[in-house]
Design a protein around this motif. Structure first.
Motif, PDB file in Angstrom:
ATOM      1  N   TRP A 204      27.038  50.873 -12.249  1.00 29.28           N
ATOM      2  CA  TRP A 204      28.061  50.111 -12.981  1.00 29.28           C
ATOM      3  C   TRP A 204      27.623  49.891 -14.430  1.00 29.28           C
ATOM      4  CZ3 TRP A 204      28.268  45.370 -15.505  1.00 29.28           C
ATOM      5  CH2 TRP A 204      29.557  44.919 -15.836  1.00 29.28           C
TER       6      TRP A 204
ATOM      7  N   HIS B 185      24.784  48.720  -8.667  1.00 29.93           N
ATOM      8  CA  HIS B 185      24.856  47.921  -9.905  1.00 29.93           C
ATOM      9  C   HIS B 185      24.363  48.740 -11.101  1.00 29.93           C
ATOM     10  CE1 HIS B 185      25.817  44.823  -7.229  1.00 29.93           C
ATOM     11  NE2 HIS B 185      24.653  44.223  -7.103  1.00 29.93           N
TER      12      HIS B 185
ATOM     13  N   ARG C 213      31.155  43.012  -6.237  1.00 30.81           N
ATOM     14  CA  ARG C 213      29.999  42.929  -5.333  1.00 30.81           C
ATOM     15  C   ARG C 213      28.704  42.610  -6.071  1.00 30.81           C
ATOM     16  NH1 ARG C 213      31.018  48.639  -2.402  1.00 30.81           N
ATOM     17  NH2 ARG C 213      30.586  49.205  -4.552  1.00 30.81           N
ATOM     18  N   PHE C 214      28.836  42.276  -7.355  1.00 28.87           N
ATOM     19  CA  PHE C 214      27.649  42.029  -8.172  1.00 28.87           C
ATOM     20  C   PHE C 214      26.854  40.834  -7.616  1.00 28.87           C
ATOM     21  CE2 PHE C 214      25.121  41.303 -11.963  1.00 28.87           C
ATOM     22  CZ  PHE C 214      24.883  42.599 -12.371  1.00 28.87           C
ATOM     23  N   GLY C 215      25.580  41.046  -7.396  1.00 30.22           N
ATOM     24  CA  GLY C 215      24.715  39.982  -6.877  1.00 30.22           C
ATOM     25  C   GLY C 215      24.745  39.829  -5.373  1.00 30.22           C
TER      26      GLY C 215
ATOM     27  N   LYS D 282      32.589  47.435  -7.789  1.00 27.34           N
ATOM     28  CA  LYS D 282      31.166  47.267  -8.123  1.00 27.34           C
ATOM     29  C   LYS D 282      30.924  45.911  -8.775  1.00 27.34           C
ATOM     30  CE  LYS D 282      29.721  52.125  -8.684  1.00 27.34           C
ATOM     31  NZ  LYS D 282      30.750  52.727  -7.841  1.00 27.34           N
ATOM     32  N   LEU D 283      31.861  45.486  -9.618  1.00 26.24           N
ATOM     33  CA  LEU D 283      31.736  44.200 -10.294  1.00 26.24           C
ATOM     34  C   LEU D 283      31.915  43.044  -9.300  1.00 26.24           C
ATOM     35  CD1 LEU D 283      31.394  42.658 -12.948  1.00 26.24           C
ATOM     36  CD2 LEU D 283      33.864  42.825 -13.285  1.00 26.24           C
TER      37      LEU D 283
END
Length: 244
Positions: free
Chosen positions: A108, A105, A64-66, A61-62
């Motif tokens: 997360w 996100h 794929r952030f943004g 998840k981190l």
């Protein structure tokens, strides 16, 4: 280890998408492992594997952030594709994937304690967008398969009509012969791989939304197969379906 292989590993590891796919591979490997262990008397090992899976999920998840913005930008590009079916499926798929990641996100932020939300509620919303993405991608794959079949049928029809050209019953086209199923598959490996990946990914959101039930072991196997395909397409871009 040869220089070429080492260079390929470095190039792969330098890509965020590559690291994400490797994490996904181990994540579903863990799910398969704890699925096999849950009926055995190994509670400590089982909990450890579950914790590792959870950490890998949060790491992905981190990573794929943004990325939602990337997919929205991709949608703006795919909207100009001439083929109507490809234009609609790819554009809508990217929009759905952007929203899927956006809600991911939120989950997360909830996991790290930054906000408090209903995890199950938002998880199902995210899964719905993921399911829509996979369905659209599958339609795109089926359309691709249809086009390949139509192309081969057209070639066979032309060959059949040319056999008796000028009344010569022994005439055979020297430029083309009907392709076998194996040859058609080899010529369309990216399409085959994408179809396999989407097929084995579909049960994952379906299970989250409780439209179907699969054991953790089966989910792990399905996730592993789709992850191996995903890793292969990142490792070798020639295996990635185009346009995508």
């Amino acid at each position: 280890m040869s220089t070429d292989i080492l260079s390929s590993i470095i190039k792969f590891n330098a890509q965020t998408n590559g690291r994400d796919k490797v994490c996904r591979l181990f994540q579903y490997g863990c799910r398969l492992a704890w699925g096999r262990l849950q009926h055995k008397d190994k509670k400590e090992l089982l909990q450890t594997i579950k914790n590792v899976e959870s950490m890998l999920s949060m790491t992905r998840k981190l990573l794929r952030f943004g990325k939602s913005l990337d997919f929205l930008q991709g949608a703006l590009k795919s909207i100009h594709i001439k083929d109507t079916v490809l234009r609609l499926t790819l554009t809508l798929s990217k929009i759905n994937q952007a929203f899927y990641l956006l809600f991911d996100h939120i989950l997360w932020f909830n996991s790290v304690g930054a906000i408090k939300v209903d995890r199950e509620y938002w998880g199902k919303i995210s899964a719905r967008f993921y399911l829509a993405t996979l369905l659209l991608n599958s339609i795109r794959d089926l359309y691709g398969i249809y086009c390949v079949i139509q192309e081969e049928l057209t070639v066979r029809k032309k060959l059949s009509s040319s056999r008796y050209k000028n009344g010569d019953t022994n005439y055979q086209s020297l430029n083309r012969r009907p392709a076998t199923m194996l040859e058609i598959t080899q010529q369309n490996i990216p399409l085959v791989l994408d179809t396999v990946k989407n097929f084995f990914d579909l049960p994952i959101p379906l299970c989250t939304l409780k439209y179907m039930q699969l054991s953790a072991t089966k989910q792990g196997i399905f996730g592993l197969i789709s992850s191996v395909v995903a890793v292969a397409t990142v490792w070798n871009p020639n295996l990635k379906i185009v346009p995508s």
